[in-house]
Write an enzyme that holds these catalytic residues in place. Structure first.
Site, short mmCIF file in Angstrom:
data_model
loop_
_atom_site.label_atom_id
_atom_site.label_comp_id
_atom_site.label_asym_id
_atom_site.label_seq_id
_atom_site.Cartn_x
_atom_site.Cartn_y
_atom_site.Cartn_z
N ASP A 1 -19.97 -0.52 -2.94
CA ASP A 1 -21.26 0.04 -3.40
C ASP A 1 -21.35 -0.67 -4.91
O ASP A 1 -20.47 -1.35 -5.35
CB ASP A 1 -21.29 1.73 -3.29
CG ASP A 1 -20.04 2.23 -3.94
OD1 ASP A 1 -19.41 1.70 -4.72
OD2 ASP A 1 -19.97 3.50 -3.86
N CYS B 1 -15.20 1.19 -2.41
CA CYS B 1 -16.37 1.97 -3.30
C CYS B 1 -15.30 2.90 -4.70
O CYS B 1 -14.44 2.27 -4.68
CB CYS B 1 -17.08 3.14 -2.51
SG CYS B 1 -16.01 4.45 -1.73
N THR C 1 -13.72 5.39 -4.71
CA THR C 1 -12.53 6.00 -4.32
C THR C 1 -11.87 5.21 -2.94
O THR C 1 -11.05 5.36 -2.60
CB THR C 1 -12.59 7.30 -4.01
OG1 THR C 1 -13.44 7.76 -3.03
CG2 THR C 1 -12.73 8.34 -5.21
N HIS D 1 1.46 -0.45 11.92
CA HIS D 1 1.61 0.88 12.99
C HIS D 1 0.12 1.17 13.40
O HIS D 1 0.02 1.47 14.57
CB HIS D 1 2.08 1.94 12.31
CG HIS D 1 3.77 1.71 11.90
ND1 HIS D 1 4.47 2.72 11.54
CD2 HIS D 1 4.47 1.05 12.11
CE1 HIS D 1 5.71 2.62 11.31
NE2 HIS D 1 5.64 1.42 11.75
N HIS E 1 3.36 2.43 19.02
CA HIS E 1 2.12 2.39 18.31
C HIS E 1 0.78 2.21 18.84
O HIS E 1 -0.28 2.66 18.78
CB HIS E 1 2.11 1.41 17.07
CG HIS E 1 3.58 1.76 16.22
ND1 HIS E 1 3.65 2.98 15.48
CD2 HIS E 1 4.65 1.02 15.89
CE1 HIS E 1 4.85 2.84 14.96
NE2 HIS E 1 5.60 1.58 15.36
C1 RB5 Z 1 -20.19 6.94 -6.20
O1 RB5 Z 1 -20.51 7.84 -7.46
C2 RB5 Z 1 -18.92 7.38 -5.50
O2 RB5 Z 1 -19.32 8.65 -4.93
C3 RB5 Z 1 -18.73 6.39 -4.28
O3 RB5 Z 1 -18.58 5.06 -4.96
C4 RB5 Z 1 -17.33 6.62 -3.70
O4 RB5 Z 1 -16.34 7.01 -4.46
C5 RB5 Z 1 -17.60 7.77 -2.55
O5 RB5 Z 1 -16.63 7.90 -1.74
#
Ligand code: RB5
Length: 153
Positions: free
Chosen positions: A8, A65, A67, A98, A133
């Site tokens: 993203d 993204c 996180t 695994h 596994h």
């Molecule tokens: C975008 O702000 C953020 O929500 C996205 O990049 C991601 O971390 C979502 O899981």
């Protein structure tokens, strides 16, 4: 080997660095976007990469993204996808050994780019071990396909 990569808006430069690293390893990389640093919706790119992996157009996928969570959640809704978010190389290695992860994901706001290179290398260099596994992966597939799991232990 051919991989698809998607991200993203939080991971555009990060993606370009990982793509260059993969290409240095001799891997062909299909860039599913986004190139937009403004705003984007991570499910679009998680789905694009997951679709290519599930359809066997590529050998695996890399997702980024903020996180790594949202984009992997979206990818994991596609049948046959096992996308694992990893923040360090040990989990990335075991995700392949695994869990036979066919997509690796990480957070551009969580791990530095050098760590991300190590994560992706650990995942690529590991091999699925099969055996007990495989049985557990078959159980995950059963849940995916039927919405239920017969075995209770
Ligand atoms: C975008 O702000 C953020 O929500 C996205 O990049 C991601 O971390 C979502 O899981």
């Amino acid at each position: 080997m051919k991989l698809a990569i998607g991200n993203d808006h939080t991971g555009v430069d990060y993606k370009l660095a990982i793509k260059a690293h993969l290409e240095e390893r001799g891997i062909e990389v299909i860039d599913c976007g986004t190139q937009d640093r403004g705003k984007s919706n991570y499910p679009v790119y998680g789905y694009k990469v997951a679709r290519m992996v599930a359809d066997k157009e590529v050998d695996g996928g890399v997702l980024i993204c903020g996180t790594g969570i949202g984009i992997s959640l979206a990818a994991n809704k596609v049948k046959g996808i096992r996308a694992c978010v990893c923040s360090e190389p040990y989990s990335a290695q075991l995700a392949k050994r695994h869990n036979n992860a066919n997509i690796i994901a990480f957070g551009a706001r969580v791990v530095g780019i050098e760590m991300a290179r190590m994560i992706v290398d650990s995942w690529l260099d590991a091999r699925f071990e099969g055996g007990r596994h495989q049985k557990r992966i078959d159980m995950i597939t059963e849940i995916e396909e039927t919405g239920e799991l017969k075995e209770t232990e």
